[in-house]
Motif scaffolding. Structure first.
Motif, PDB file in Angstrom:
ATOM      1  N   ARG A 138       0.852  -1.204   0.000  1.00 28.55           N
ATOM      2  CA  ARG A 138       0.000   0.000   0.000  1.00 28.55           C
ATOM      3  C   ARG A 138       0.876   1.237   0.000  1.00 28.55           C
ATOM      4  O   ARG A 138       1.967   1.249   0.578  1.00 28.55           O
ATOM      5  CB  ARG A 138      -0.885   0.010   1.249  1.00 28.55           C
ATOM      6  N   MET A 139       0.397   2.286  -0.669  1.00 28.37           N
ATOM      7  CA  MET A 139       1.020   3.604  -0.594  1.00 28.37           C
ATOM      8  C   MET A 139      -0.059   4.634  -0.284  1.00 28.37           C
ATOM      9  O   MET A 139      -1.198   4.530  -0.764  1.00 28.37           O
ATOM     10  CB  MET A 139       1.750   3.952  -1.894  1.00 28.37           C
ATOM     11  N   SER A 140       0.272   5.631   0.534  1.00 23.84           N
ATOM     12  CA  SER A 140      -0.737   6.547   1.065  1.00 23.84           C
ATOM     13  C   SER A 140      -1.256   7.518   0.024  1.00 23.84           C
ATOM     14  O   SER A 140      -2.451   7.790  -0.043  1.00 23.84           O
ATOM     15  CB  SER A 140      -0.155   7.321   2.252  1.00 23.84           C
ATOM     16  N   THR A 141      -0.369   8.077  -0.782  1.00 23.98           N
ATOM     17  CA  THR A 141      -0.766   9.092  -1.754  1.00 23.98           C
ATOM     18  C   THR A 141      -0.313   8.680  -3.141  1.00 23.98           C
ATOM     19  O   THR A 141       0.627   7.909  -3.307  1.00 23.98           O
ATOM     20  CB  THR A 141      -0.160  10.460  -1.405  1.00 23.98           C
ATOM     21  N   SER A 142      -0.994   9.221  -4.131  1.00 25.61           N
ATOM     22  CA  SER A 142      -0.628   8.932  -5.516  1.00 25.61           C
ATOM     23  C   SER A 142       0.089  10.098  -6.178  1.00 25.61           C
ATOM     24  O   SER A 142       0.788   9.915  -7.172  1.00 25.61           O
ATOM     25  CB  SER A 142      -1.883   8.582  -6.328  1.00 25.61           C
ATOM     26  N   GLU A 202      -3.370   1.978  -3.822  1.00 26.59           N
ATOM     27  CA  GLU A 202      -2.724   3.254  -4.104  1.00 26.59           C
ATOM     28  C   GLU A 202      -3.629   4.392  -3.664  1.00 26.59           C
ATOM     29  O   GLU A 202      -4.814   4.428  -3.991  1.00 26.59           O
ATOM     30  CB  GLU A 202      -2.433   3.372  -5.604  1.00 26.59           C
ATOM     31  N   GLY A 203      -3.075   5.332  -2.886  1.00 24.60           N
ATOM     32  CA  GLY A 203      -3.854   6.467  -2.404  1.00 24.60           C
ATOM     33  C   GLY A 203      -4.811   6.111  -1.293  1.00 24.60           C
ATOM     34  O   GLY A 203      -5.884   6.706  -1.192  1.00 24.60           O
ATOM     35  N   CYS A 204      -4.462   5.148  -0.445  1.00 20.10           N
ATOM     36  CA  CYS A 204      -5.316   4.706   0.660  1.00 20.10           C
ATOM     37  C   CYS A 204      -4.592   4.930   1.980  1.00 20.10           C
ATOM     38  O   CYS A 204      -3.421   4.554   2.117  1.00 20.10           O
ATOM     39  CB  CYS A 204      -5.696   3.238   0.518  1.00 20.10           C
ATOM     40  N   SER A 205      -5.284   5.503   2.940  1.00 19.72           N
ATOM     41  CA  SER A 205      -4.725   5.660   4.276  1.00 19.72           C
ATOM     42  C   SER A 205      -4.770   4.336   5.021  1.00 19.72           C
ATOM     43  O   SER A 205      -5.667   3.521   4.815  1.00 19.72           O
ATOM     44  CB  SER A 205      -5.497   6.725   5.053  1.00 19.72           C
ATOM     45  N   ARG A 206      -3.805   4.142   5.906  1.00 18.53           N
ATOM     46  CA  ARG A 206      -3.792   2.913   6.701  1.00 18.53           C
ATOM     47  C   ARG A 206      -4.965   2.843   7.673  1.00 18.53           C
ATOM     48  O   ARG A 206      -5.323   1.763   8.137  1.00 18.53           O
ATOM     49  CB  ARG A 206      -2.477   2.820   7.479  1.00 18.53           C
ATOM     50  N   THR A 207      -5.558   3.995   7.986  1.00 20.00           N
ATOM     51  CA  THR A 207      -6.690   3.999   8.909  1.00 20.00           C
ATOM     52  C   THR A 207      -7.973   3.485   8.254  1.00 20.00           C
ATOM     53  O   THR A 207      -8.939   3.198   8.956  1.00 20.00           O
ATOM     54  CB  THR A 207      -6.938   5.423   9.434  1.00 20.00           C
ATOM     55  N   ARG A 208      -7.986   3.387   6.929  1.00 21.11           N
ATOM     56  CA  ARG A 208      -9.182   2.895   6.245  1.00 21.11           C
ATOM     57  C   ARG A 208      -9.296   1.386   6.422  1.00 21.11           C
ATOM     58  O   ARG A 208      -8.333   0.644   6.251  1.00 21.11           O
ATOM     59  CB  ARG A 208      -9.127   3.250   4.763  1.00 21.11           C
ATOM     60  N   LYS A 218     -12.923  -1.360   2.893  1.00 17.22           N
ATOM     61  CA  LYS A 218     -13.115  -0.097   2.195  1.00 17.22           C
ATOM     62  C   LYS A 218     -11.932   0.249   1.288  1.00 17.22           C
ATOM     63  O   LYS A 218     -11.937   1.300   0.658  1.00 17.22           O
ATOM     64  CB  LYS A 218     -13.350   1.036   3.194  1.00 17.22           C
ATOM     65  N   ARG A 219     -10.916  -0.619   1.253  1.00 12.11           N
ATOM     66  CA  ARG A 219      -9.809  -0.432   0.321  1.00 12.11           C
ATOM     67  C   ARG A 219     -10.071  -1.306  -0.911  1.00 12.11           C
ATOM     68  O   ARG A 219     -10.536  -2.441  -0.772  1.00 12.11           O
ATOM     69  CB  ARG A 219      -8.483  -0.842   0.960  1.00 12.11           C
ATOM     70  N   PRO A 220      -9.773  -0.827  -2.101  1.00 14.28           N
ATOM     71  CA  PRO A 220     -10.064  -1.615  -3.312  1.00 14.28           C
ATOM     72  C   PRO A 220      -9.363  -2.962  -3.340  1.00 14.28           C
ATOM     73  O   PRO A 220      -9.996  -4.007  -3.572  1.00 14.28           O
ATOM     74  CB  PRO A 220      -9.586  -0.701  -4.449  1.00 14.28           C
ATOM     75  N   ALA A 221      -8.043  -2.994  -3.100  1.00 12.08           N
ATOM     76  CA  ALA A 221      -7.297  -4.249  -3.221  1.00 12.08           C
ATOM     77  C   ALA A 221      -7.647  -5.224  -2.111  1.00 12.08           C
ATOM     78  O   ALA A 221      -7.866  -6.417  -2.358  1.00 12.08           O
ATOM     79  CB  ALA A 221      -5.798  -3.959  -3.226  1.00 12.08           C
ATOM     80  N   THR A 222      -7.693  -4.757  -0.868  1.00 11.40           N
ATOM     81  CA  THR A 222      -7.996  -5.658   0.237  1.00 11.40           C
ATOM     82  C   THR A 222      -9.450  -6.114   0.204  1.00 11.40           C
ATOM     83  O   THR A 222      -9.759  -7.203   0.693  1.00 11.40           O
ATOM     84  CB  THR A 222      -7.697  -4.973   1.580  1.00 11.40           C
ATOM     85  N   ARG A 252     -11.632   8.405  -2.838  1.00 11.03           N
ATOM     86  CA  ARG A 252     -11.154   9.417  -1.915  1.00 11.03           C
ATOM     87  C   ARG A 252     -12.135   9.591  -0.762  1.00 11.03           C
ATOM     88  O   ARG A 252     -13.330   9.356  -0.914  1.00 11.03           O
ATOM     89  CB  ARG A 252     -10.973  10.754  -2.646  1.00 11.03           C
ATOM     90  N   PRO A 253     -11.630  10.018   0.399  1.00 12.81           N
ATOM     91  CA  PRO A 253     -12.542  10.232   1.530  1.00 12.81           C
ATOM     92  C   PRO A 253     -13.486  11.392   1.259  1.00 12.81           C
ATOM     93  O   PRO A 253     -13.137  12.351   0.550  1.00 12.81           O
ATOM     94  CB  PRO A 253     -11.591  10.533   2.698  1.00 12.81           C
ATOM     95  N   GLY A 254     -14.678  11.305   1.817  1.00 14.19           N
ATOM     96  CA  GLY A 254     -15.632  12.394   1.668  1.00 14.19           C
ATOM     97  C   GLY A 254     -15.234  13.598   2.509  1.00 14.19           C
ATOM     98  O   GLY A 254     -14.271  13.554   3.284  1.00 14.19           O
ATOM     99  N   GLN A 255     -15.956  14.671   2.353  1.00 13.78           N
ATOM    100  CA  GLN A 255     -15.662  15.894   3.088  1.00 13.78           C
ATOM    101  C   GLN A 255     -16.914  16.409   3.766  1.00 13.78           C
ATOM    102  O   GLN A 255     -18.026  16.227   3.280  1.00 13.78           O
ATOM    103  CB  GLN A 255     -15.099  16.981   2.164  1.00 13.78           C
ATOM    104  N   ARG A 256     -16.715  17.030   4.903  1.00 13.12           N
ATOM    105  CA  ARG A 256     -17.810  17.660   5.628  1.00 13.12           C
ATOM    106  C   ARG A 256     -17.318  19.005   6.156  1.00 13.12           C
ATOM    107  O   ARG A 256     -16.123  19.192   6.412  1.00 13.12           O
ATOM    108  CB  ARG A 256     -18.281  16.781   6.791  1.00 13.12           C
ATOM    109  N   PRO A 257     -18.218  19.988   6.301  1.00 15.67           N
ATOM    110  CA  PRO A 257     -17.795  21.312   6.762  1.00 15.67           C
ATOM    111  C   PRO A 257     -17.311  21.280   8.199  1.00 15.67           C
ATOM    112  O   PRO A 257     -17.835  20.540   9.031  1.00 15.67           O
ATOM    113  CB  PRO A 257     -19.068  22.159   6.607  1.00 15.67           C
ATOM    114  N   ASN A 258     -16.301  22.062   8.478  1.00 14.57           N
ATOM    115  CA  ASN A 258     -15.766  22.196   9.825  1.00 14.57           C
ATOM    116  C   ASN A 258     -16.476  23.324  10.557  1.00 14.57           C
ATOM    117  O   ASN A 258     -16.993  24.264   9.941  1.00 14.57           O
ATOM    118  CB  ASN A 258     -14.264  22.498   9.774  1.00 14.57           C
TER     119      ASN A 258
END
Length: 535
Positions: free
Chosen positions: A44-48, A81-87, A91-95, A314-320
């Motif tokens: 796995r790699m975190s960012t692409s 590729e582009g997956c955080s380890r916290t996911r 929810k990861r494509p390969a796993t 990619r992870p979704g976004q919500r307003p802060n």
């Protein structure tokens, strides 16, 4: 080339086979190993955008191959590729594909090998997946364990827990450092930290990078400046809103004038959008964006890793919340809107035109809350006068549920009179009805209307039930600590601090709510007796 006699060749081959068998016996006593395990590699790699996929996969696979050397062969590989380890794994494509294969008895592999623990697991992920591995009969090999992880061994179990906690700590530590550094760069330097420039602005060169190493590599900063093609449209939107136009009306006029929307003016970045028309949400986002005042703002949205965007992964976004924003202390780029204009626009409420071209004015719009369901009451025009009502979430397309509360209705003139009575005491004089809306807004107060009896309201503070003329004012002073909330004018502060909660008990009851710091005027008399019901 010298050829060996047949007899010598046979002797040499026999000796070589003996040596190989001894090596096999020394390598492992696992009965599966003698037949050769079939491994699948996971990496796995975190960012692409900031990592080289080939280099990252190469070093992880190299470690995995050294770990399983002589124990079997890697028959397949899975790489995220582009997956955080916290996911989570599902929810990861390969796993996710790997988990699907685990349920298949003819999966074609016996074990999973990973080049580094942090590339596969974080926190309690390994512990949660152990039952899945055990049920499928698949082994897990890790370099930190020196080979196969024994799910029944206490030492291996403790090691996995320590590695999981360490992996999670590394994520939190890195995240906190990056966030604090980016917050400091925004607030102190007003630095542009990436992302899409707002509509009406474009990116230009911002000078050399302050980090000498980055500057040596040729990296430069960027900053915002007004875009000649779209900036006038932003200024026009704020002008129309300042004049009292509704957000929907502004969007309609922009579409009628064929003004390119943010997605329509930047087609390369919006290939996923099929509709380029202006919408209410688009106009509202522009009106609420503080970067148009010339200040740099960061952290307005946060990644929601629990919600992954379909397709992109990619992870979704919500307003802060606003208190989490980072705002530059000084102007960082050329403003499109003045600070005073921006602040005034946030308080604008659209005028409601009538059939004769006039407008309907609701003095308490946005200040009246239903005491039954907690919703803000709707402004309503009935019989030529302003009023407020709450239908408790019902619409004309729905049949009222049995036992549902009746529609709560209050005429504005009688509501203002009741509030004025509640704020009037013998020693402070009367309150003018026309001053009430401004007094409430300046103090940040609200009005809660109720059509029931106060004795049936659980929200009524027990200290105020049966309070005499002197008791109510003492309670209010003790709750507020002798000082008025910020923004309350001197006259209103004195009046609020000396409210008589028993005055005009048949019309209203008042108190200071200590949690919301708001003046709640609970109208106790049944609305059937006090008001004219709406037709």
């Amino acid at each position: 080339m010298i050829s060996m006699p047949d007899e010598g060749q046979a002797l040499f081959d026999g000796w070589l086979r003996t040596k190989q068998q001894k090596v096999e016996r020394r390598r492992s006593r696992d009965p599966h190993v003698h037949h050769g395990l079939r491994f699948v590699f996971y990496g796995r790699m975190s960012t692409s955008g900031y990592q080289d996929r080939r280099a990252s996969r190469f070093w992880q696979l190299e470690i995995a191959e050294r770990l399983v050397d002589g124990q079997g062969v890697i028959v397949d590989s899975f790489f995220d590729e582009g997956c955080s380890r916290t996911r989570a794994w599902h929810k990861r494509p390969a796993t996710a594909r790997l988990l699907t294969l685990l349920a298949d008895p003819d999966r074609g592999f016996d074990a999973i090998v990973v080049g580094e623990y942090e590339r596969a697991f974080c926190g309690r992920q390994f512990e949660d997946l152990v039952p899945v591995f055990e049920e499928s009969g698949v082994q897990v090999w890790l370099p930190e364990a020196g080979g196969r992880v024994d799910f029944t061994d206490d030492a291996h179990s403790t090691l996995m827990k320590v590695l999981g906690a360490q992996s999670e700590r590394e994520v939190m530590r890195t995240r906190n450092r990056v966030i604090q550094a980016m917050r400091a760069q925004t607030c102190d330097q007003g630095r542009y930290l990436g992302g899409r420039p707002p509509y009406g602005s474009r990116l230009v060169d911002g000078g050399p990078h302050p980090n000498r190493v980055h500057a040596k590599w040729g990296r430069r900063l960027q900053k915002l400046e007004p875009d000649a093609a779209t900036a006038p449209h932003v200024e026009w939107i704020f002008e129309r809103r300042s004049a009292g136009c509704s957000i929907a009306g502004i969007a309609r006029m922009l579409n009628e004038r064929a003004v390119p929307s943010p997605s329509g003016s930047d087609l390369d970045r919006n290939r996923h959008r099929s509709d380029s028309a202006w919408s209410v949400q688009t106009v509202a986002a522009i009106l609420g964006n503080p970067r148009y005042t010339g200040r740099q703002v960061w952290n307005r949205v946060v990644n929601d890793r629990a919600k992954v965007t379909p397709g992109s992964g990619r992870p979704g976004q919500r307003p802060n919340e606003a208190d989490q924003w980072a705002v530059s202390v000084s102007l960082a780029h050329t403003p499109l809107v003045g600070t005073r204009t921006f602040a005034a626009v946030q308080e604008v409420r659209a005028a409601r035109p009538t059939g004769d071209g006039g407008s309907r004015v609701y003095l308490l719009a946005g200040l009246v809350v239903c005491g039954i369901c907690g919703r803000r009451m709707d402004s309503n025009w009935v019989h030529g006068r302003a009023s407020y009502r709450c239908r408790h979430g019902r619409t004309t397309a729905q049949v009222p549920a049995p036992g549902a509360p009746k529609i709560l209705y209050w005429r504005e003139d009688r509501l203002l009179a009741a509030i004025a009575t509640a704020l009037t005491t013998d020693d402070s004089g009367s309150v003018r009805v026309g001053d009430i809306p401004d007094l409430l807004r300046s103090a940040g107060l609200r009005v809660v209307c109720d059509g029931g009896d106060v004795r049936n309201r659980a929200a009524l503070p027990s200290q105020l039930q049966g309070a005499g003329p002197g008791q109510g004012s003492r309670i209010n002073r003790s709750r507020s600590g002798g000082t008025a909330p910020a923004g309350v004018s001197a006259g209103l502060a004195d009046r609020v601090s000396r409210i008589n909660c028993a005055a005009s008990r048949d019309a209203a009851q008042c108190w200071i709510d200590d949690s919301a710091q708001s003046l709640e005027v609970h109208l106790l008399r049944a609305f059937e007796d006090a008001c004219t019901p709406s037709s």
